[in-house]
Design a protein around this motif. Sequence first.
Motif, PDB file in Angstrom:
ATOM      1  N   VAL A   1       0.856  -1.186   0.000  1.00 42.29           N
ATOM      2  CA  VAL A   1       0.000   0.000   0.000  1.00 42.29           C
ATOM      3  C   VAL A   1       0.892   1.236   0.000  1.00 42.29           C
ATOM      4  N   LYS A   2       0.635   2.138  -0.944  1.00 50.86           N
ATOM      5  CA  LYS A   2       1.331   3.422  -0.965  1.00 50.86           C
ATOM      6  C   LYS A   2       0.355   4.472  -0.472  1.00 50.86           C
ATOM      7  N   GLU A   3       0.653   5.044   0.689  1.00 51.65           N
ATOM      8  CA  GLU A   3      -0.224   6.024   1.329  1.00 51.65           C
ATOM      9  C   GLU A   3       0.353   7.423   1.123  1.00 51.65           C
ATOM     10  N   PHE A   4      -0.428   8.295   0.529  1.00 52.54           N
ATOM     11  CA  PHE A   4       0.025   9.649   0.207  1.00 52.54           C
ATOM     12  C   PHE A   4      -0.363  10.627   1.303  1.00 52.54           C
ATOM     13  N   GLN A   5       0.547  11.552   1.580  1.00 51.72           N
ATOM     14  CA  GLN A   5       0.260  12.648   2.503  1.00 51.72           C
ATOM     15  C   GLN A   5      -0.198  13.856   1.695  1.00 51.72           C
TER      16      GLN A   5
ATOM     17  N   GLU B   1       0.075  10.064  -9.721  1.00 44.32           N
ATOM     18  CA  GLU B   1       0.558   8.699  -9.894  1.00 44.32           C
ATOM     19  C   GLU B   1      -0.566   7.730 -10.248  1.00 44.32           C
ATOM     20  N   SER B   2      -1.715   7.881  -9.619  1.00 45.05           N
ATOM     21  CA  SER B   2      -2.820   6.971  -9.923  1.00 45.05           C
ATOM     22  C   SER B   2      -3.275   7.140 -11.366  1.00 45.05           C
ATOM     23  N   SER B   3      -3.248   8.368 -11.863  1.00 47.59           N
ATOM     24  CA  SER B   3      -3.657   8.625 -13.235  1.00 47.59           C
ATOM     25  C   SER B   3      -2.703   7.966 -14.224  1.00 47.59           C
ATOM     26  N   VAL B   4      -1.399   8.156 -14.017  1.00 50.11           N
ATOM     27  CA  VAL B   4      -0.412   7.574 -14.935  1.00 50.11           C
ATOM     28  C   VAL B   4      -0.449   6.056 -14.866  1.00 50.11           C
ATOM     29  N   LEU B   5      -0.396   5.506 -13.644  1.00 50.97           N
ATOM     30  CA  LEU B   5      -0.384   4.049 -13.489  1.00 50.97           C
ATOM     31  C   LEU B   5      -1.637   3.411 -14.090  1.00 50.97           C
ATOM     32  N   GLY B   6      -2.774   4.070 -13.902  1.00 50.51           N
ATOM     33  CA  GLY B   6      -4.014   3.527 -14.429  1.00 50.51           C
ATOM     34  C   GLY B   6      -4.038   3.422 -15.937  1.00 50.51           C
ATOM     35  N   LYS B   7      -3.225   4.243 -16.616  1.00 48.44           N
ATOM     36  CA  LYS B   7      -3.234   4.268 -18.078  1.00 48.44           C
ATOM     37  C   LYS B   7      -2.160   3.396 -18.709  1.00 48.44           C
ATOM     38  N   ILE B   8      -1.240   2.870 -17.892  1.00 52.52           N
ATOM     39  CA  ILE B   8      -0.126   2.090 -18.473  1.00 52.52           C
ATOM     40  C   ILE B   8      -0.088   0.671 -17.922  1.00 52.52           C
ATOM     41  N   GLN B   9      -1.220   0.181 -17.415  1.00 48.90           N
ATOM     42  CA  GLN B   9      -1.258  -1.180 -16.881  1.00 48.90           C
ATOM     43  C   GLN B   9      -1.193  -2.223 -17.989  1.00 48.90           C
ATOM     44  N   GLY B  10      -0.718  -3.409 -17.633  1.00 50.06           N
ATOM     45  CA  GLY B  10      -0.738  -4.524 -18.571  1.00 50.06           C
ATOM     46  C   GLY B  10       0.608  -4.965 -19.065  1.00 50.06           C
ATOM     47  N   HIS B  11       1.698  -4.277 -18.674  1.00 47.15           N
ATOM     48  CA  HIS B  11       3.030  -4.699 -19.108  1.00 47.15           C
ATOM     49  C   HIS B  11       3.731  -5.415 -17.972  1.00 47.15           C
ATOM     50  N   LYS B  12       4.393  -6.522 -18.283  1.00 49.19           N
ATOM     51  CA  LYS B  12       4.992  -7.363 -17.243  1.00 49.19           C
ATOM     52  C   LYS B  12       6.127  -6.685 -16.504  1.00 49.19           C
ATOM     53  N   ASN B  13       6.699  -5.631 -17.071  1.00 52.03           N
ATOM     54  CA  ASN B  13       7.826  -4.960 -16.419  1.00 52.03           C
ATOM     55  C   ASN B  13       7.440  -3.632 -15.776  1.00 52.03           C
ATOM     56  N   ILE B  14       6.136  -3.453 -15.536  1.00 50.85           N
ATOM     57  CA  ILE B  14       5.638  -2.280 -14.813  1.00 50.85           C
ATOM     58  C   ILE B  14       4.775  -2.767 -13.659  1.00 50.85           C
ATOM     59  N   VAL B  15       4.991  -2.199 -12.490  1.00 47.92           N
ATOM     60  CA  VAL B  15       4.269  -2.630 -11.296  1.00 47.92           C
ATOM     61  C   VAL B  15       2.759  -2.606 -11.536  1.00 47.92           C
TER      62      VAL B  15
ATOM     63  N   TYR C   1       4.623   8.455 -22.600  1.00 50.61           N
ATOM     64  CA  TYR C   1       5.005   8.877 -21.256  1.00 50.61           C
ATOM     65  C   TYR C   1       6.511   8.863 -21.051  1.00 50.61           C
ATOM     66  N   VAL C   2       6.981   9.803 -20.227  1.00 54.53           N
ATOM     67  CA  VAL C   2       8.362   9.841 -19.733  1.00 54.53           C
ATOM     68  C   VAL C   2       8.322   9.446 -18.265  1.00 54.53           C
ATOM     69  N   HIS C   3       9.157   8.492 -17.849  1.00 55.76           N
ATOM     70  CA  HIS C   3       9.160   8.091 -16.438  1.00 55.76           C
ATOM     71  C   HIS C   3       9.682   9.221 -15.571  1.00 55.76           C
ATOM     72  N   ALA C   4      10.834   9.789 -15.947  1.00 53.73           N
ATOM     73  CA  ALA C   4      11.394  11.006 -15.340  1.00 53.73           C
ATOM     74  C   ALA C   4      11.975  10.812 -13.946  1.00 53.73           C
ATOM     75  N   ASP C   5      12.067   9.589 -13.450  1.00 56.89           N
ATOM     76  CA  ASP C   5      12.751   9.373 -12.171  1.00 56.89           C
ATOM     77  C   ASP C   5      13.321   7.955 -12.108  1.00 56.89           C
TER      78      ASP C   5
ATOM     79  N   PHE D   1       5.765   6.415 -10.363  1.00 59.64           N
ATOM     80  CA  PHE D   1       5.492   7.254 -11.529  1.00 59.64           C
ATOM     81  C   PHE D   1       5.010   8.640 -11.110  1.00 59.64           C
ATOM     82  N   GLY D   2       5.454   9.086  -9.933  1.00 52.68           N
ATOM     83  CA  GLY D   2       5.014  10.371  -9.402  1.00 52.68           C
ATOM     84  C   GLY D   2       5.522  11.576 -10.160  1.00 52.68           C
ATOM     85  N   LEU D   3       6.624  11.427 -10.918  1.00 54.52           N
ATOM     86  CA  LEU D   3       7.157  12.542 -11.710  1.00 54.52           C
ATOM     87  C   LEU D   3       6.890  12.349 -13.200  1.00 54.52           C
ATOM     88  N   SER D   4       6.219  11.272 -13.562  1.00 53.09           N
ATOM     89  CA  SER D   4       5.991  10.964 -14.979  1.00 53.09           C
ATOM     90  C   SER D   4       5.050  11.980 -15.628  1.00 53.09           C
TER      91      SER D   4
END
Length: 389
Positions: free
Chosen positions: A69-73, A86-100, A164-168, A188-191
């Motif tokens: 669980v990643k809990e944001f302040q 992060e939720s927006s980016v992650l939600g759009k790039i799901q489905g690849h075996k090398n991405i969480v 997308y650029v990962h950027a970190d 993907f917080g800086l993506s």
Amino acid sequence: MACCSGYTAKMSSPKVAAAMAATSGAIDSQSSPVLFEIYGEIWKVHARLGQGVSASVYRVSSGKVTSAVKEFQADAQGGDYGYLKESSVLGKIQGHKNIVTLYGMFTNQSPVGVATHCLLLELLDVSVSDLLVRANNQGHSMWLIQHCARDVLEALTFLHREGYVHADLKPRNILWSAEDECFKLIDFGLSFKEGHQDVKYIQTDGYRAPEAEEQNSLAQAGLETGSGCTIAVDLWSLGIVLLEMFSGIKLKETVKSQEWKDNCSAIVDHIFSSNALVYPAIPVFHLRDLIKSMLHNDPKRRSTAEVALLSPFFSIPFAPHIEDLVLLPTPVLRLLNVIDDNHLYNDDEYEDVIEDMKEECQKYGTVVSLLIPKENPGKGQVSQAEVYL
């Protein structure tokens, strides 16, 4: 592919590295949650695996299912930009075996009434940063470097095709999955979408591309930074990561030096010549050239992830060292040198050995499959006994 609001429960393989992280990241009960209620189920918090300025990551379980669980302040303005980003980016790039994998999003209500936004994520294992610490200033094997390079490049190829650029990209954001036996990208917080950079300060010191360094300096001075950085910044970061894995040392001070800025190619050559006796010559040259293709100061001259995957370095088959098998958790339990040849050629004794091994392994979990090779490679070794706890 957009992520749905729910999640699919997923059994996890033994998490050796996560357990180690739990030892060093014991929960502070005054600042960390003890439980999360996620979609009506209670999840117990076992350890805090990491903590940053904007978020903390915990290892949690519900029954036999283990996740993160990643809990944001809240940010400085009391908003939830980091979570939304992060939720927006992650939600759009799901489905690849090398991405969480993102299982879902939820809001946690603390006992004092404070609400925090959270992501329920796939639990991964040891990071490349951890591997570098354990390297003791010695470079990793070609098998490990090749495995990491290929996995990350495949993730970047997918990410960049999606715009997308990962950027970190850095060692701490590349984690090994014991269950899938591959490396995956996290955080993907800086993506951002290429051409629509919405964060001024990107990448971490030591892995920051020259154009990102210049952009950050301009932003600090309050000056216009232009159209932003491109996918090329990710390749620069990966080049530094692979150079560190080869050398076994952190290069933060090296890449900040004037000598590096004047001629980083010569420093790369020097690092490789220093380790020339440790590795076979041809693979070393291919790896060196691959890394140098990522470290051009001009981003337009840098290799793309897709082109980098065509490097001759990836055409060379490497076998893992015993140290690699110890470093990287896996769902496969391999027992070595437990029987002699006499047992292999007597069918009755061979079957007895199979049953004995299965019975012994079942003390630790369900044996999915078990194989004792009668011929090389692997002759006489008990391998592919997959034990799930």
